[in-house]
Design a protein around this motif. Structure first.
Motif, short mmCIF file in Angstrom:
data_model
loop_
_atom_site.label_atom_id
_atom_site.label_comp_id
_atom_site.label_asym_id
_atom_site.label_seq_id
_atom_site.Cartn_x
_atom_site.Cartn_y
_atom_site.Cartn_z
N TYR A 1 11.18 73.80 -54.05
CA TYR A 1 11.58 72.39 -54.09
C TYR A 1 11.18 71.82 -55.44
N PRO A 2 12.07 71.08 -56.10
CA PRO A 2 11.71 70.48 -57.39
C PRO A 2 10.69 69.36 -57.21
N GLY A 3 9.93 69.15 -58.23
CA GLY A 3 8.99 68.04 -58.20
C GLY A 3 7.68 68.40 -57.55
N ASN A 4 7.00 67.40 -57.12
CA ASN A 4 5.65 67.56 -56.59
C ASN A 4 5.67 67.52 -55.07
N VAL A 5 6.48 68.34 -54.46
CA VAL A 5 6.62 68.36 -53.01
C VAL A 5 5.78 69.52 -52.48
N SER A 6 4.89 69.22 -51.56
CA SER A 6 4.11 70.31 -50.99
C SER A 6 4.93 70.98 -49.90
N CYS A 7 4.86 72.28 -49.88
CA CYS A 7 5.59 73.03 -48.85
C CYS A 7 4.90 74.37 -48.67
N ASP A 8 5.22 75.02 -47.62
CA ASP A 8 4.74 76.36 -47.36
C ASP A 8 5.72 77.33 -48.03
N THR A 9 5.35 77.86 -49.19
CA THR A 9 6.25 78.71 -49.96
C THR A 9 6.69 79.92 -49.16
N LYS A 10 5.79 80.55 -48.43
CA LYS A 10 6.15 81.72 -47.64
C LYS A 10 7.20 81.38 -46.59
N ASP A 11 7.06 80.20 -45.98
CA ASP A 11 8.04 79.76 -44.99
C ASP A 11 9.40 79.53 -45.65
N CYS A 12 9.40 78.91 -46.84
CA CYS A 12 10.66 78.66 -47.56
C CYS A 12 11.36 79.97 -47.91
N VAL A 13 10.60 80.93 -48.43
CA VAL A 13 11.19 82.22 -48.79
C VAL A 13 11.72 82.93 -47.56
N SER A 14 10.96 82.90 -46.47
CA SER A 14 11.40 83.56 -45.23
C SER A 14 12.72 83.00 -44.72
N LYS A 15 12.92 81.70 -44.90
CA LYS A 15 14.14 81.08 -44.39
C LYS A 15 15.33 81.23 -45.34
N GLN A 16 15.07 81.47 -46.63
CA GLN A 16 16.15 81.47 -47.60
C GLN A 16 16.50 82.85 -48.16
N ALA A 17 15.69 83.86 -47.90
CA ALA A 17 15.92 85.17 -48.49
C ALA A 17 16.52 86.14 -47.46
N TRP A 18 17.26 87.12 -47.97
CA TRP A 18 17.83 88.16 -47.13
C TRP A 18 17.21 89.49 -47.53
N PRO A 19 17.00 90.39 -46.58
CA PRO A 19 16.48 91.71 -46.95
C PRO A 19 17.60 92.67 -47.32
N HIS A 20 18.79 92.16 -47.54
CA HIS A 20 19.94 92.99 -47.85
C HIS A 20 20.76 92.32 -48.94
N HIS A 21 21.84 92.94 -49.36
CA HIS A 21 22.73 92.40 -50.38
C HIS A 21 23.35 91.10 -49.87
N ALA A 22 23.17 90.04 -50.59
CA ALA A 22 23.69 88.73 -50.16
C ALA A 22 25.20 88.68 -50.32
N PRO A 23 25.92 88.27 -49.29
CA PRO A 23 27.38 88.18 -49.39
C PRO A 23 27.81 86.94 -50.16
N SER A 24 29.04 86.97 -50.62
CA SER A 24 29.70 85.80 -51.22
C SER A 24 29.09 85.35 -52.53
N MET A 25 28.48 86.24 -53.28
CA MET A 25 27.88 85.86 -54.55
C MET A 25 28.87 85.96 -55.70
N CYS A 26 29.96 86.68 -55.54
CA CYS A 26 30.99 86.85 -56.57
C CYS A 26 32.34 86.61 -55.93
N ALA A 27 32.53 85.42 -55.44
CA ALA A 27 33.68 85.11 -54.59
C ALA A 27 35.02 85.25 -55.30
N THR A 28 36.02 85.57 -54.50
CA THR A 28 37.40 85.60 -54.93
C THR A 28 37.98 84.21 -54.79
N GLY A 29 38.81 83.79 -55.74
CA GLY A 29 39.40 82.47 -55.63
C GLY A 29 40.49 82.23 -56.65
#
Length: 120
Positions: free
Chosen positions: A30-58
């Motif tokens: 989170y930008p700025g001076n926001v306190s958060c549980d970094t481990k919780d943020c990473v757990s919710k936002q990271a994938w243990p596999h190849h992330a889909p839709s990173m090079c989308a067709t359009g």
């Protein structure tokens, strides 16, 4: 993955904003001076596999589209890509089936565009 979350903040704190490392402004999770549980943020936002839709067709006018409808990577010559990252949006719980179907479509597109062995 989450076991390394405290490493970078500890290194930065120990450096005392050394000119070799800093100054450093945290922008994630989170930008700025926001306190958060970094481990919780990473757990919710990271994938243990190849992330889909990173090079989308359009469409050509889409600034977020990396691939065109012929699976060509924009801004390159002779480079095509077709894997799970080519989808504009994640496909669901079982991406292997969608990726297999995309691969079959890519083969058809590539073979239809081959007039000779030389790539266009």
């Amino acid at each position: 993955m989450t076991s390394s979350c405290g490493v970078l903040p500890a290194v930065l704190a120990a450096s005392g904003n050394s000119p070799l490392i800093g100054p450093f402004n945290e922008t994630s999770p989170y930008p700025g001076n926001v306190s958060c549980d970094t481990k919780d943020c990473v757990s919710k936002q990271a994938w243990p596999h190849h992330a889909p839709s990173m090079c989308a067709t359009g469409a050509d006018g889409n600034p977020f589209a990396v691939l065109n409808s012929n699976f060509r990577v924009r801004g390159t010559k002779g480079l095509r890509m077709w894997d799970g990252s080519a989808f504009p949006k994640p496909t669901g719980a079982l991406p292997v089936l969608s990726t297999f179907m995309l691969s079959l479509k890519a083969v058809d597109v590539i073979l239809d565009g081959c007039d000779s062995w030389q790539m266009k």
